[in-house]
Design a protein around this motif. Structure first.
Motif, short mmCIF file in Angstrom:
data_model
loop_
_atom_site.label_atom_id
_atom_site.label_comp_id
_atom_site.label_asym_id
_atom_site.label_seq_id
_atom_site.Cartn_x
_atom_site.Cartn_y
_atom_site.Cartn_z
N ALA A 1 12.54 -10.33 -7.19
CA ALA A 1 12.41 -9.44 -8.35
C ALA A 1 13.02 -10.10 -9.59
O ALA A 1 12.41 -10.09 -10.67
N ALA A 2 14.20 -10.67 -9.44
CA ALA A 2 14.84 -11.35 -10.57
C ALA A 2 14.01 -12.54 -11.03
O ALA A 2 13.84 -12.78 -12.23
N PRO B 1 0.81 -1.23 0.00
CA PRO B 1 0.00 0.00 0.00
C PRO B 1 0.84 1.27 0.00
O PRO B 1 0.50 2.26 -0.66
N LEU B 2 1.96 1.25 0.73
CA LEU B 2 2.81 2.44 0.79
C LEU B 2 3.53 2.67 -0.54
O LEU B 2 3.65 3.80 -1.01
N ALA B 3 4.01 1.60 -1.16
CA ALA B 3 4.67 1.73 -2.46
C ALA B 3 3.70 2.30 -3.49
O ALA B 3 4.05 3.19 -4.27
N VAL C 1 6.92 -5.23 -12.57
CA VAL C 1 7.37 -5.98 -11.39
C VAL C 1 7.76 -5.00 -10.29
O VAL C 1 8.73 -4.24 -10.44
N VAL C 2 7.00 -5.00 -9.21
CA VAL C 2 7.32 -4.21 -8.02
C VAL C 2 7.24 -5.15 -6.83
O VAL C 2 6.16 -5.63 -6.47
#
Length: 223
Positions: A151-152, A115-117, A131-132
């Protein structure tokens, strides 16, 4: 001021994995304001917050309040931060760096909750990659390598062929532990601290480099 760029400019990377706060955006005043408010509400000495940049809020909370308050205190700091995006700005070169890379070759791995991102990316209008990875997606946050490894994985690339871009020693440690090359931006920490964290190269901000991405990969060039 670039240091060590020669070690990165001759390489081709499969993807670039960016930290967010302090790397792509300046949320410093908001972070300080939010955490000081939280500390006052929770009866925590604000001095104990020093040196916590780049570490997920749940891990910070677990160090500062009793276990029976972990859940409520973690939710409270998330609520405070999500509600306060006033003054967050995009750092130099960040928008250009994100825009220069193909969708399959870029990700963000942040210590923020999802939510913050979402709130901070939305407040700045940054072009968010597909992709986050957030603190909500991993059991262990930075300096653990889990955020960058995930992430990768989601990009379908080998971490050893990725470049991590970070501003904090905890994030550099996470990138190195994931097997990635590391580029540090000296926005929140002194150059000496980033060198001591063993970043492969250090620049003032992302305006000091150019990223070029195509079907063959991503290359880093001095600006």
């Amino acid at each position: 001021m670039p240091l060590g760029l020669d070690s990165l400019t001759g390489r081709t990377f499969d993807a670039v994995l960016f930290d967010m706060d302090g790397t792509l955006i300046d949320s410093g005043p908001v972070v300080v304001r939010s955490w000081f408010r939280w500390a006052e509400e929770e009866g925590v000495d604000p001095a104990l917050l020093a040196g916590k940049h780049g570490i997920p809020s749940a891990q910070i909370v677990a160090e500062l309040v009793p276990p029976e308050r972990w859940a409520s205190a973690t939710q409270r700091i998330d609520d405070i931060e999500v509600a306060d995006t006033d003054g967050i700005v995009v750092l130099p070169g960040a928008r250009e760096a994100l825009s220069a890379l193909p969708a399959g070759r870029v990700a963000i791995a942040t210590s923020c909750t999802r939510p913050l991102a979402v709130a901070r990316i939305g407040a700045t209008g940054l072009p968010a990659p597909a992709v986050v990875v957030t603190a909500s997606d991993v059991e262990r946050g930075k300096p653990d390598p889990a955020p960058y490894l995930l992430a990768a994985q989601r990009l379908g690339v080998d971490p050893a062929r990725c470049l991590v871009v970070e501003d904090a020693p905890a994030g550099i440690a996470a990138g190195r532990a994931a097997g990635c090359a590391t580029l540090a931006v000296a926005s929140t920490h002194r150059v000496e601290e980033l060198v001591a964290a063993r970043a492969d190269a250090v620049v003032v901000d992302l305006s000091g480099v150019l990223l070029e991405g195509d079907d063959d990969g991503v290359r880093l060039l001095p600006a």
